[in-house]
Structure formats: C-alpha cells, structure tokens
Design a protein around this motif. Sequence first.
Motif, PDB file in Angstrom:
ATOM      1  N   LEU A   1       0.836  -1.189   0.000  1.00  0.00           N
ATOM      2  CA  LEU A   1       0.000   0.000   0.000  1.00  0.00           C
ATOM      3  C   LEU A   1       0.878   1.249   0.000  1.00  0.00           C
ATOM      4  N   LYS A   2       0.326   2.329  -0.491  1.00  0.00           N
ATOM      5  CA  LYS A   2       1.059   3.593  -0.558  1.00  0.00           C
ATOM      6  C   LYS A   2       1.476   4.029   0.837  1.00  0.00           C
ATOM      7  N   ALA A   3       2.610   4.706   0.915  1.00  0.00           N
ATOM      8  CA  ALA A   3       3.197   5.102   2.201  1.00  0.00           C
ATOM      9  C   ALA A   3       2.279   5.989   3.029  1.00  0.00           C
ATOM     10  N   ASP A   4       1.418   6.747   2.376  1.00  0.00           N
ATOM     11  CA  ASP A   4       0.543   7.662   3.123  1.00  0.00           C
ATOM     12  C   ASP A   4      -0.793   7.037   3.521  1.00  0.00           C
ATOM     13  N   THR A   5      -0.935   5.730   3.370  1.00  0.00           N
ATOM     14  CA  THR A   5      -2.161   5.043   3.779  1.00  0.00           C
ATOM     15  C   THR A   5      -2.264   5.074   5.301  1.00  0.00           C
ATOM     16  N   THR A   6      -3.388   5.562   5.807  1.00  0.00           N
ATOM     17  CA  THR A   6      -3.573   5.684   7.262  1.00  0.00           C
ATOM     18  C   THR A   6      -3.924   4.334   7.876  1.00  0.00           C
ATOM     19  N   ASP A   7      -3.827   4.259   9.193  1.00  0.00           N
ATOM     20  CA  ASP A   7      -4.216   3.034   9.905  1.00  0.00           C
ATOM     21  C   ASP A   7      -5.694   2.727   9.687  1.00  0.00           C
TER      22      ASP A   7
ATOM     23  N   ALA B   1      -7.249  -0.618   7.955  1.00  0.00           N
ATOM     24  CA  ALA B   1      -8.288  -1.438   8.590  1.00  0.00           C
ATOM     25  C   ALA B   1      -9.452  -1.655   7.631  1.00  0.00           C
ATOM     26  N   ALA B   2      -9.841  -0.620   6.910  1.00  0.00           N
ATOM     27  CA  ALA B   2     -10.919  -0.750   5.923  1.00  0.00           C
ATOM     28  C   ALA B   2     -10.503  -1.672   4.788  1.00  0.00           C
ATOM     29  N   PHE B   3      -9.258  -1.581   4.360  1.00  0.00           N
ATOM     30  CA  PHE B   3      -8.712  -2.450   3.311  1.00  0.00           C
ATOM     31  C   PHE B   3      -8.815  -3.902   3.741  1.00  0.00           C
TER      32      PHE B   3
ATOM     33  N   SER C   1     -11.039 -21.527   0.790  1.00  0.00           N
ATOM     34  CA  SER C   1     -10.351 -21.079   1.986  1.00  0.00           C
ATOM     35  C   SER C   1      -9.685 -19.757   1.649  1.00  0.00           C
ATOM     36  N   LEU C   2      -9.615 -18.872   2.658  1.00  0.00           N
ATOM     37  CA  LEU C   2      -9.016 -17.568   2.430  1.00  0.00           C
ATOM     38  C   LEU C   2      -8.257 -17.159   3.685  1.00  0.00           C
ATOM     39  N   PHE C   3      -7.017 -16.723   3.496  1.00  0.00           N
ATOM     40  CA  PHE C   3      -6.191 -16.265   4.607  1.00  0.00           C
ATOM     41  C   PHE C   3      -5.652 -14.884   4.287  1.00  0.00           C
ATOM     42  N   ILE C   4      -5.767 -13.970   5.225  1.00  0.00           N
ATOM     43  CA  ILE C   4      -5.243 -12.620   5.090  1.00  0.00           C
ATOM     44  C   ILE C   4      -4.203 -12.434   6.181  1.00  0.00           C
ATOM     45  N   GLY C   5      -3.040 -11.922   5.805  1.00  0.00           N
ATOM     46  CA  GLY C   5      -1.995 -11.734   6.794  1.00  0.00           C
ATOM     47  C   GLY C   5      -1.130 -10.528   6.498  1.00  0.00           C
ATOM     48  N   THR C   6      -0.231 -10.283   7.417  1.00  0.00           N
ATOM     49  CA  THR C   6       0.779  -9.246   7.294  1.00  0.00           C
ATOM     50  C   THR C   6       2.137  -9.929   7.490  1.00  0.00           C
ATOM     51  N   PRO C   7       3.213  -9.268   7.147  1.00  0.00           N
ATOM     52  CA  PRO C   7       4.519  -9.928   7.239  1.00  0.00           C
ATOM     53  C   PRO C   7       4.824 -10.442   8.652  1.00  0.00           C
TER      54      PRO C   7
ATOM     55  N   PHE D   1     -10.571   0.077  -3.548  1.00  0.00           N
ATOM     56  CA  PHE D   1      -9.243   0.110  -2.949  1.00  0.00           C
ATOM     57  C   PHE D   1      -8.076   0.103  -3.935  1.00  0.00           C
ATOM     58  N   ARG D   2      -8.329   0.010  -5.215  1.00  0.00           N
ATOM     59  CA  ARG D   2      -7.247   0.002  -6.203  1.00  0.00           C
ATOM     60  C   ARG D   2      -6.323   1.219  -6.046  1.00  0.00           C
ATOM     61  N   SER D   3      -6.889   2.345  -5.683  1.00  0.00           N
ATOM     62  CA  SER D   3      -6.092   3.569  -5.555  1.00  0.00           C
ATOM     63  C   SER D   3      -5.109   3.510  -4.382  1.00  0.00           C
ATOM     64  N   TYR D   4      -5.263   2.553  -3.484  1.00  0.00           N
ATOM     65  CA  TYR D   4      -4.353   2.395  -2.351  1.00  0.00           C
ATOM     66  C   TYR D   4      -3.071   1.657  -2.738  1.00  0.00           C
ATOM     67  N   PHE D   5      -3.104   0.920  -3.855  1.00  0.00           N
ATOM     68  CA  PHE D   5      -1.981   0.054  -4.229  1.00  0.00           C
ATOM     69  C   PHE D   5      -0.790   0.869  -4.712  1.00  0.00           C
ATOM     70  N   GLU D   6       0.353   0.588  -4.131  1.00  0.00           N
ATOM     71  CA  GLU D   6       1.623   1.059  -4.679  1.00  0.00           C
ATOM     72  C   GLU D   6       2.128   0.005  -5.659  1.00  0.00           C
ATOM     73  N   LYS D   7       1.922  -1.269  -5.251  1.00  0.00           N
ATOM     74  CA  LYS D   7       2.395  -2.409  -6.040  1.00  0.00           C
ATOM     75  C   LYS D   7       1.567  -3.627  -5.647  1.00  0.00           C
ATOM     76  N   VAL D   8       1.343  -4.501  -6.611  1.00  0.00           N
ATOM     77  CA  VAL D   8       0.662  -5.763  -6.358  1.00  0.00           C
ATOM     78  C   VAL D   8       1.412  -6.845  -7.135  1.00  0.00           C
ATOM     79  N   VAL D   9       1.669  -7.973  -6.477  1.00  0.00           N
ATOM     80  CA  VAL D   9       2.275  -9.124  -7.134  1.00  0.00           C
ATOM     81  C   VAL D   9       1.382 -10.318  -6.850  1.00  0.00           C
ATOM     82  N   ILE D  10       1.104 -11.096  -7.895  1.00  0.00           N
ATOM     83  CA  ILE D  10       0.211 -12.256  -7.775  1.00  0.00           C
ATOM     84  C   ILE D  10       0.952 -13.513  -8.213  1.00  0.00           C
ATOM     85  N   TYR D  11       0.798 -14.545  -7.399  1.00  0.00           N
ATOM     86  CA  TYR D  11       1.314 -15.875  -7.731  1.00  0.00           C
ATOM     87  C   TYR D  11       0.133 -16.830  -7.748  1.00  0.00           C
TER      88      TYR D  11
END
Length: 98
Positions: free
Chosen positions: A10-16, A20-22, A37-43, A85-95
Amino acid sequence: MLTHHVLFWLKADTTDEQKAAFRSSLETLKGVETVKSLFIGTPAPIERAVVDTTYTFSLLALFDDLEGHNVYQTHPLHLAFLDEFRSYFEKVVIYDAE
C-alpha cells in the motif's frame, strides 16, 4: 486445486484507518462461493535473507480449480474491492499455482 496468492504494497501515506478498511474489504472475499479457503496476513517477524517482509498485506485464496478462480475474478465482491481500494496500491504481485 488452484492457489491465488496476492501481495499488496500500500502507498506510504495510507492511514491506519484506511488499512483497517482495506483488510475488512479483503475479508468480504470469503463470500465468493468458489473460495474454499481464504487467509489474510501481514509480514511475519522473520529475518532471513530469502524472506520478503516489505509488503503490507498478503491474501491467499484456495479454489477447487481454474473455473472457480475465474468466477472469483469477475464476482461482484471482488470487483467492489478493486473499485474501492485500487487507488491504495503502490504495487501488487500475484502468484497463481495449480
């Protein structure tokens, strides 16, 4: 089975609040009938040279087959997520793997 793994930077200026909405919007993708099945995570806090921890969110969705994945791609819930939410993306990579 087909796995769809999406990494979002996400772009650097994305707020907390926006983050959360994302994440909440990603959760709605569980409502796509072909998502098994769906899993959402952070690093994870793992420090190894081969581990990329620069992304903001990870989405891993499992489907029975390519047809299920194709339904997901054009599903109203997925399209609504992209529209909002597309406007929030700085970069997206899909595998995708089967």
